[in-house]
Design a protein around this motif. Structure first.
Motif, PDB file in Angstrom:
ATOM      1  N   VAL A   1      25.093 -10.134  33.751  1.00  0.00           N
ATOM      2  CA  VAL A   1      26.414 -10.720  33.514  1.00  0.00           C
ATOM      3  C   VAL A   1      26.547 -11.885  34.495  1.00  0.00           C
ATOM      4  CG1 VAL A   1      28.884 -10.278  33.399  1.00  0.00           C
ATOM      5  CG2 VAL A   1      27.281  -8.428  32.892  1.00  0.00           C
ATOM      6  N   ALA A   2      26.443 -13.110  33.957  1.00  0.00           N
ATOM      7  CA  ALA A   2      26.269 -14.283  34.812  1.00  0.00           C
ATOM      8  C   ALA A   2      27.414 -14.502  35.801  1.00  0.00           C
ATOM      9  CB  ALA A   2      26.075 -15.529  33.940  1.00  0.00           C
ATOM     10  N   GLU A   3      28.647 -14.246  35.397  1.00  0.00           N
ATOM     11  CA  GLU A   3      29.789 -14.564  36.261  1.00  0.00           C
ATOM     12  C   GLU A   3      30.201 -13.421  37.186  1.00  0.00           C
ATOM     13  OE1 GLU A   3      31.141 -17.496  36.637  1.00  0.00           O
ATOM     14  OE2 GLU A   3      29.961 -18.444  35.053  1.00  0.00           O
ATOM     15  N   ASN A   4      29.516 -12.303  37.137  1.00  0.00           N
ATOM     16  CA  ASN A   4      29.866 -11.201  38.035  1.00  0.00           C
ATOM     17  C   ASN A   4      29.420 -11.508  39.468  1.00  0.00           C
ATOM     18  OD1 ASN A   4      31.082  -9.619  36.130  1.00  0.00           O
ATOM     19  ND2 ASN A   4      29.609  -7.947  36.232  1.00  0.00           N
ATOM     20  N   PRO A   5      30.011 -10.816  40.462  1.00  0.00           N
ATOM     21  CA  PRO A   5      29.602 -11.043  41.856  1.00  0.00           C
ATOM     22  C   PRO A   5      28.099 -10.797  42.042  1.00  0.00           C
ATOM     23  CG  PRO A   5      31.597  -9.710  41.764  1.00  0.00           C
ATOM     24  CD  PRO A   5      31.124  -9.867  40.361  1.00  0.00           C
ATOM     25  N   PHE A   6      27.580  -9.811  41.329  1.00  0.00           N
ATOM     26  CA  PHE A   6      26.142  -9.566  41.311  1.00  0.00           C
ATOM     27  C   PHE A   6      25.718  -9.556  39.852  1.00  0.00           C
ATOM     28  CE2 PHE A   6      27.943  -7.442  45.015  1.00  0.00           C
ATOM     29  CZ  PHE A   6      27.251  -8.096  46.026  1.00  0.00           C
ATOM     30  N   ALA A   7      24.759 -10.419  39.516  1.00  0.00           N
ATOM     31  CA  ALA A   7      24.497 -10.673  38.094  1.00  0.00           C
ATOM     32  C   ALA A   7      23.865  -9.489  37.357  1.00  0.00           C
ATOM     33  CB  ALA A   7      23.615 -11.906  37.950  1.00  0.00           C
ATOM     34  N   LEU A   8      22.906  -8.831  38.003  1.00  0.00           N
ATOM     35  CA  LEU A   8      22.223  -7.744  37.300  1.00  0.00           C
ATOM     36  C   LEU A   8      23.160  -6.550  37.159  1.00  0.00           C
ATOM     37  CD1 LEU A   8      19.718  -6.429  36.082  1.00  0.00           C
ATOM     38  CD2 LEU A   8      18.953  -5.865  38.373  1.00  0.00           C
ATOM     39  N   ALA A   9      23.360  -6.104  35.922  1.00  0.00           N
ATOM     40  CA  ALA A   9      24.274  -4.982  35.693  1.00  0.00           C
ATOM     41  C   ALA A   9      23.508  -3.679  35.559  1.00  0.00           C
ATOM     42  CB  ALA A   9      25.105  -5.237  34.448  1.00  0.00           C
ATOM     43  N   ALA A  10      22.465  -3.710  34.740  1.00  0.00           N
ATOM     44  CA  ALA A  10      21.724  -2.483  34.487  1.00  0.00           C
ATOM     45  C   ALA A  10      20.346  -2.827  33.968  1.00  0.00           C
ATOM     46  CB  ALA A  10      22.458  -1.625  33.459  1.00  0.00           C
ATOM     47  N   THR A  11      19.394  -1.984  34.288  1.00  0.00           N
ATOM     48  CA  THR A  11      18.072  -2.151  33.707  1.00  0.00           C
ATOM     49  C   THR A  11      17.569  -0.786  33.266  1.00  0.00           C
ATOM     50  OG1 THR A  11      15.807  -2.890  34.116  1.00  0.00           O
ATOM     51  CG2 THR A  11      17.081  -2.265  36.043  1.00  0.00           C
ATOM     52  N   TYR A  12      16.993  -0.749  32.088  1.00  0.00           N
ATOM     53  CA  TYR A  12      16.557   0.512  31.497  1.00  0.00           C
ATOM     54  C   TYR A  12      15.064   0.484  31.259  1.00  0.00           C
ATOM     55  CZ  TYR A  12      21.527   1.077  30.678  1.00  0.00           C
ATOM     56  OH  TYR A  12      22.870   1.179  30.859  1.00  0.00           O
ATOM     57  N   LYS A  13      14.392   1.582  31.626  1.00  0.00           N
ATOM     58  CA  LYS A  13      12.949   1.659  31.406  1.00  0.00           C
ATOM     59  C   LYS A  13      12.656   2.596  30.252  1.00  0.00           C
ATOM     60  CE  LYS A  13      12.180   1.030  36.318  1.00  0.00           C
ATOM     61  NZ  LYS A  13      13.056   1.906  37.125  1.00  0.00           N
ATOM     62  N   PHE A  14      11.775   2.155  29.404  1.00  0.00           N
ATOM     63  CA  PHE A  14      11.452   2.911  28.200  1.00  0.00           C
ATOM     64  C   PHE A  14      10.048   3.469  28.259  1.00  0.00           C
ATOM     65  CE2 PHE A  14      15.077   1.863  25.528  1.00  0.00           C
ATOM     66  CZ  PHE A  14      15.644   0.850  26.268  1.00  0.00           C
ATOM     67  N   ALA A  15       9.930   4.738  27.926  1.00  0.00           N
ATOM     68  CA  ALA A  15       8.612   5.340  27.811  1.00  0.00           C
ATOM     69  C   ALA A  15       8.087   5.055  26.411  1.00  0.00           C
ATOM     70  CB  ALA A  15       8.705   6.834  28.054  1.00  0.00           C
ATOM     71  N   GLU A  16       6.797   5.295  26.223  1.00  0.00           N
ATOM     72  CA  GLU A  16       6.235   5.176  24.886  1.00  0.00           C
ATOM     73  C   GLU A  16       6.922   6.214  23.998  1.00  0.00           C
ATOM     74  OE1 GLU A  16       1.812   5.487  23.380  1.00  0.00           O
ATOM     75  OE2 GLU A  16       1.950   4.655  25.406  1.00  0.00           O
ATOM     76  N   GLY A  17       7.329   5.807  22.813  1.00  0.00           N
ATOM     77  CA  GLY A  17       7.985   6.762  21.930  1.00  0.00           C
ATOM     78  C   GLY A  17       9.500   6.709  22.018  1.00  0.00           C
ATOM     79  N   THR A  18      10.014   6.022  23.008  1.00  0.00           N
ATOM     80  CA  THR A  18      11.464   5.842  23.091  1.00  0.00           C
ATOM     81  C   THR A  18      11.825   4.594  22.297  1.00  0.00           C
ATOM     82  OG1 THR A  18      11.487   6.867  25.269  1.00  0.00           O
ATOM     83  CG2 THR A  18      13.414   5.572  24.669  1.00  0.00           C
ATOM     84  N   ILE A  19      12.806   4.732  21.430  1.00  0.00           N
ATOM     85  CA  ILE A  19      13.187   3.632  20.551  1.00  0.00           C
ATOM     86  C   ILE A  19      13.767   2.495  21.413  1.00  0.00           C
ATOM     87  CG2 ILE A  19      14.510   3.020  18.472  1.00  0.00           C
ATOM     88  CD1 ILE A  19      12.809   5.454  17.928  1.00  0.00           C
ATOM     89  N   PRO A  20      13.272   1.271  21.243  1.00  0.00           N
ATOM     90  CA  PRO A  20      13.748   0.180  22.103  1.00  0.00           C
ATOM     91  C   PRO A  20      15.157  -0.281  21.730  1.00  0.00           C
ATOM     92  CG  PRO A  20      12.167  -0.660  20.529  1.00  0.00           C
ATOM     93  CD  PRO A  20      12.236   0.814  20.308  1.00  0.00           C
ATOM     94  N   GLY A  21      16.122   0.343  22.335  1.00  0.00           N
ATOM     95  CA  GLY A  21      17.502  -0.024  22.088  1.00  0.00           C
ATOM     96  C   GLY A  21      18.372   0.798  23.009  1.00  0.00           C
ATOM     97  N   VAL A  22      19.488   0.229  23.428  1.00  0.00           N
ATOM     98  CA  VAL A  22      20.376   0.970  24.316  1.00  0.00           C
ATOM     99  C   VAL A  22      21.799   0.445  24.156  1.00  0.00           C
ATOM    100  CG1 VAL A  22      19.869  -0.565  26.278  1.00  0.00           C
ATOM    101  CG2 VAL A  22      20.743   1.720  26.716  1.00  0.00           C
ATOM    102  N   ALA A  23      22.747   1.360  24.278  1.00  0.00           N
ATOM    103  CA  ALA A  23      24.149   0.980  24.265  1.00  0.00           C
ATOM    104  C   ALA A  23      24.778   1.487  25.552  1.00  0.00           C
ATOM    105  CB  ALA A  23      24.853   1.598  23.054  1.00  0.00           C
ATOM    106  N   ASN A  24      25.579   0.634  26.176  1.00  0.00           N
ATOM    107  CA  ASN A  24      26.297   1.075  27.370  1.00  0.00           C
ATOM    108  C   ASN A  24      27.584   0.275  27.525  1.00  0.00           C
ATOM    109  OD1 ASN A  24      25.345  -1.400  28.255  1.00  0.00           O
ATOM    110  ND2 ASN A  24      24.145  -0.592  29.928  1.00  0.00           N
TER     111      ASN A  24
END
Lengths: 103, 161
Positions: free
Chosen positions: B102-125
């Motif tokens: 989120v570019a305008e936040n005090p700290f830009a990185l909000a969340a990062t998610y790691k996917f294992a093999e077999g985990t569908i590449p998609g996330v909602a938060n």
């Protein structure tokens, strides 16, 4: 105390859909309380979903994740009745773990 | 700003301390999966970067290319910046991580998610946004970075009073 983690994991054929809701203040450390004192940062840093001995999904969170965080994802390779273990740790070293049965 | 410098300095110390004891903390966790420690270290530095470009560099060490295979779903207008539902889906293969900036936040990185093999590449938060901002999603797939960007108008910011 009841677990801070609420999970719903539903199997739909090969794919398991997981929705998790965690009770946590997720304070950024930038907000002041009504007395003008800064509320210290208190947020979940890592959230792990483990199924059949494998981490299927790991979330690293900063302070920009909303209060009482919600997350949804899907994965393959599990079946109904399997256990899904969810655990989190926050920046103050607190943690919680729960295990959900995939329905 | 003399009133805030004290707590801020303390917070910095705490964060620095947290970085050095992060592994220790994980070790103390009785339920921590044994294999999580080495590979899945919390990216402390990346979360401390103030602007989006630095955060991306700290997290991935390189730049992403825009791709229409990354679908970023977020509201055009968020009435409450404290809770903005955001999701990413992608048709890319071999996805190993998805991150939100989120570019305008005090700290830009909000969340990062790691996917294992077999985990569908998609996330909602749900993310906080301080004000109207550019939202960037980065998908790491097969060692390459792909991004999608969206502008979100925030009418009430997510950073309290």
């Amino acid at each position: 105390m009841a677990s801070s983690i609420r999970v719903r994991a539903t199997s739909n054929g090969d794919i398991t859909e997981v929705q998790a809701l965690i009770q946590h203040p997720m304070d950024t450390g930038l907000v002041k309380d009504p007395k003008g004192e800064v509320i210290p940062a208190h947020y979940i840093q890592q959230l792990t979903f483990e199924c059949n001995g494998k981490d299927v999904f790991v979330a690293d969170w900063g302070t920009a994740v909303s209060k009482d965080p919600y997350v949804k994802f899907s994965f393959k390779g599990a079946k109904k009745g399997d256990d899904l273990k969810i655990s989190w740790t926050d920046n103050k070293g607190a943690s919680d773990t729960t295990t959900a049965k995939i329905a | 700003m003399t009133t805030t410098s004290g707590p801020l300095a303390t917070r910095r110390l705490i964060l620095q301390g947290a970085a050095s004891v992060a592994l220790l903390g994980l070790g103390n966790l009785p339920f921590a999966p044994a294999h999580a420690a080495a590979n899945d270290k919390y990216p402390e530095e990346a979360f401390k970067q103030k602007n989006e470009a630095d955060a991306i560099k700290a997290l991935y060490g390189r730049n992403a290319e825009p791709s229409d295979k990354v679908k970023l779903d977020a509201p055009e207008i968020a009435e409450n910046g404290g809770v903005v539902p955001v999701s990413v889906t992608t048709t890319l293969d071999k996805v190993s991580s998805i991150s939100f900036f989120v570019a305008e936040n005090p700290f830009a990185l909000a969340a990062t998610y790691k996917f294992a093999e077999g985990t569908i590449p998609g996330v909602a938060n749900r993310l906080k946004m301080a004000k109207t901002t550019k939202l960037v999603a980065i998908v790491e797939a097969d060692g390459k970075l792909y991004s999608a960007t969206k502008e979100v108008k925030v009418t009430v910011g997510g950073c309290g009073g």
